[in-house]
Design an enzyme around this catalytic site. Structure first.
Site, short mmCIF file in Angstrom:
data_model
loop_
_atom_site.label_atom_id
_atom_site.label_comp_id
_atom_site.label_asym_id
_atom_site.label_seq_id
_atom_site.Cartn_x
_atom_site.Cartn_y
_atom_site.Cartn_z
CB CYS A 65 -10.97 23.35 -85.72
SG CYS A 65 -9.59 24.15 -86.58
CB THR A 66 -10.05 18.51 -87.19
OG1 THR A 66 -11.36 18.25 -86.69
CG2 THR A 66 -9.35 17.19 -87.48
#
Length: 185
Positions: A65-66
């Site tokens: 994810c980010t």
């Protein structure tokens, strides 16, 4: 896994690579071969994982994810569901883009970020995406060249859902932003 270990992990053909971000984020960039769960919200991810992943079939799962928080939670969820080998990218995509040289990178595109940059590239340099003020969707250069794009008012993703009243409000806000920019010069 650290960003330096990540390429080796996701290059293993037995690893199912899952992007734990929302659909609009995945659409502007992801890792080669990653599965897009096509979620609108992180709250939808557990249902996707439950219906599409099987601990008997998917022996190794890697998630990213980010910034590393969502995939850390999703990894814990999968371990609770009986998956044995589950990995996540420590520090997320942002740490990967910061540490892994572009020449060695398996990342494709840009990474959506929740700040004024909208998206970043390798080295965490600002990307080419802008933000639609009406719907909050990232808009690419080709989106901005589309006939349905009106700066500050709507984009190809929302033009058909915005009421005339909202378009008028967006136009007024866009005029205010323009005036503020002119005054600050």
């Amino acid at each position: 896994m650290t960003p330096r270990q990540w390429n080796q992990v996701i290059s293993d053909p037995e690893v199912l690579l899952v992007d734990a971000r929302n659909d609009y984020e995945v659409n502007i960039g992801t890792f080669q071969g990653a599965v897009n769960p096509q979620t609108d919200s992180f709250r939808e991810l557990p249902a996707y994982l439950t219906t599409h992943l099987d601990p008997q079939q998917h022996k190794k799962v890697a998630m990213f994810c980010t910034g590393g928080i969502r995939c850390e939670k999703a990894t814990a969820y999968l371990l609770k569901q009986g998956f044995q080998e589950v990995y996540h990218l420590q520090g997320g995509i942002l740490k990967y883009l910061e540490e892994v040289p572009e020449t060695e990178s398996l990342w494709q595109g840009e990474c959506f970020v929740f700040d004024e940059r909208v998206a970043v590239r390798h080295g965490l340099e600002s990307g080419s995406h802008a933000l639609c003020y009406a719907c909050g969707h990232p808009v690419s250069e080709s989106d901005r060249a589309h006939p349905h794009y009106q700066p500050g008012i709507c984009c190809p993703h929302c033009h058909d859902t915005i009421t005339p009243e909202k378009q008028a409000k967006q136009a007024m806000r866009q005029q205010q932003r323009y005036q503020q920019q002119q005054a600050s010069r």
